[in-house]
Design a protein around this motif. Structure first.
Motif, PDB file in Angstrom:
ATOM      1  N   UNK A  18      65.707  31.192  22.228  1.00 18.80           N
ATOM      2  CA  UNK A  18      65.900  29.892  22.863  1.00 18.80           C
ATOM      3  C   UNK A  18      67.370  29.540  22.727  1.00 18.80           C
ATOM      4  N   UNK A  19      68.172  29.781  23.766  1.00 20.85           N
ATOM      5  CA  UNK A  19      69.624  29.669  23.628  1.00 20.85           C
ATOM      6  C   UNK A  19      70.089  28.253  23.299  1.00 20.85           C
ATOM      7  N   UNK A  24      60.277  29.555  21.674  1.00 25.88           N
ATOM      8  CA  UNK A  24      58.995  29.170  22.249  1.00 25.88           C
ATOM      9  C   UNK A  24      57.831  29.598  21.361  1.00 25.88           C
ATOM     10  N   UNK A  25      56.784  28.811  21.347  1.00 22.95           N
ATOM     11  CA  UNK A  25      55.575  29.183  20.617  1.00 22.95           C
ATOM     12  C   UNK A  25      55.039  30.480  21.207  1.00 22.95           C
ATOM     13  N   UNK A  26      54.562  31.359  20.358  1.00 23.95           N
ATOM     14  CA  UNK A  26      54.003  32.651  20.769  1.00 23.95           C
ATOM     15  C   UNK A  26      55.020  33.540  21.484  1.00 23.95           C
ATOM     16  N   UNK A  27      56.291  33.374  21.168  1.00 21.13           N
ATOM     17  CA  UNK A  27      57.343  34.204  21.756  1.00 21.13           C
ATOM     18  C   UNK A  27      57.081  35.673  21.434  1.00 21.13           C
ATOM     19  N   UNK A  28      57.224  36.528  22.418  1.00 24.99           N
ATOM     20  CA  UNK A  28      57.060  37.967  22.241  1.00 24.99           C
ATOM     21  C   UNK A  28      58.283  38.622  22.850  1.00 24.99           C
ATOM     22  N   UNK A  29      59.307  38.815  22.051  1.00 25.80           N
ATOM     23  CA  UNK A  29      60.551  39.375  22.556  1.00 25.80           C
ATOM     24  C   UNK A  29      60.885  40.671  21.858  1.00 25.80           C
ATOM     25  N   UNK A  53      66.076  33.064  11.410  1.00 28.41           N
ATOM     26  CA  UNK A  53      65.634  31.699  11.163  1.00 28.41           C
ATOM     27  C   UNK A  53      64.246  31.584  11.773  1.00 28.41           C
ATOM     28  N   UNK A  54      63.233  31.865  10.959  1.00 33.39           N
ATOM     29  CA  UNK A  54      61.857  31.868  11.430  1.00 33.39           C
ATOM     30  C   UNK A  54      60.992  31.053  10.485  1.00 33.39           C
ATOM     31  N   UNK A  55      59.915  30.558  11.016  1.00 35.17           N
ATOM     32  CA  UNK A  55      58.963  29.860  10.176  1.00 35.17           C
ATOM     33  C   UNK A  55      58.108  30.893   9.446  1.00 35.17           C
ATOM     34  N   UNK A  56      57.412  30.450   8.412  1.00 30.42           N
ATOM     35  CA  UNK A  56      56.559  31.335   7.631  1.00 30.42           C
ATOM     36  C   UNK A  56      55.534  32.021   8.532  1.00 30.42           C
ATOM     37  N   UNK A  57      55.218  33.253   8.247  1.00 24.79           N
ATOM     38  CA  UNK A  57      54.255  34.080   8.980  1.00 24.79           C
ATOM     39  C   UNK A  57      54.764  34.570  10.336  1.00 24.79           C
ATOM     40  N   UNK A  58      56.043  34.373  10.642  1.00 21.48           N
ATOM     41  CA  UNK A  58      56.648  34.964  11.833  1.00 21.48           C
ATOM     42  C   UNK A  58      57.565  36.067  11.351  1.00 21.48           C
ATOM     43  N   UNK A  59      57.866  37.022  12.191  1.00 16.90           N
ATOM     44  CA  UNK A  59      58.723  38.103  11.727  1.00 16.90           C
ATOM     45  C   UNK A  59      59.106  39.069  12.815  1.00 16.90           C
ATOM     46  N   UNK A  60      59.557  40.216  12.376  1.00 23.62           N
ATOM     47  CA  UNK A  60      59.986  41.268  13.284  1.00 23.62           C
ATOM     48  C   UNK A  60      59.629  42.612  12.665  1.00 23.62           C
ATOM     49  N   UNK A  61      59.513  43.613  13.498  1.00 27.30           N
ATOM     50  CA  UNK A  61      59.217  44.961  13.025  1.00 27.30           C
ATOM     51  C   UNK A  61      60.183  45.944  13.660  1.00 27.30           C
TER      52      UNK A  61
END
Length: 86
Positions: A18-19, A24-29, A53-61
């Motif tokens: 989000x520039x 966005x909620x449920x972002x899949x990037x 800068x992510x909320x808890x339970x969000x992440x990346x792989x």
């Protein structure tokens, strides 16, 4: 564009979802990189310099593929933390 985020300080070297607003909620990037051939390496190492800068339970792989069609996560999760080891 330049991200309008208070916690991003490296202009021109940032990837955000989000520039000028929260992501966005449920972002899949995703971020793609060039292909690397690790077949001749005994213990390949991938090192990333990231700030997030992510909320808890969000992440990346980090994922890898040997055929470009099937992708597998590298590492495993223990609780809410990725070990990065496989």
């Amino acid at each position: 564009g330049t991200p309008a985020k208070a916690n991003i300080r490296v202009e021109g070297k940032s990837w955000v979802t989000g520039i000028s607003s929260p992501y966005l909620a449920n972002e899949n990037g995703w971020v793609n990189s060039p292909c690397f051939d690790f077949t001749s390496l005994k213990k390949p190492l991938v090192s990333l310099d990231i700030a997030r800068d992510m909320v808890e339970n969000h992440g990346a792989v980090l994922q890898a593929s040997t055929d470009g069609l099937t992708w597998n996560n590298i590492g495993r999760f223990e609780g809410s933390t990725s070990t990065g080891l496989n």
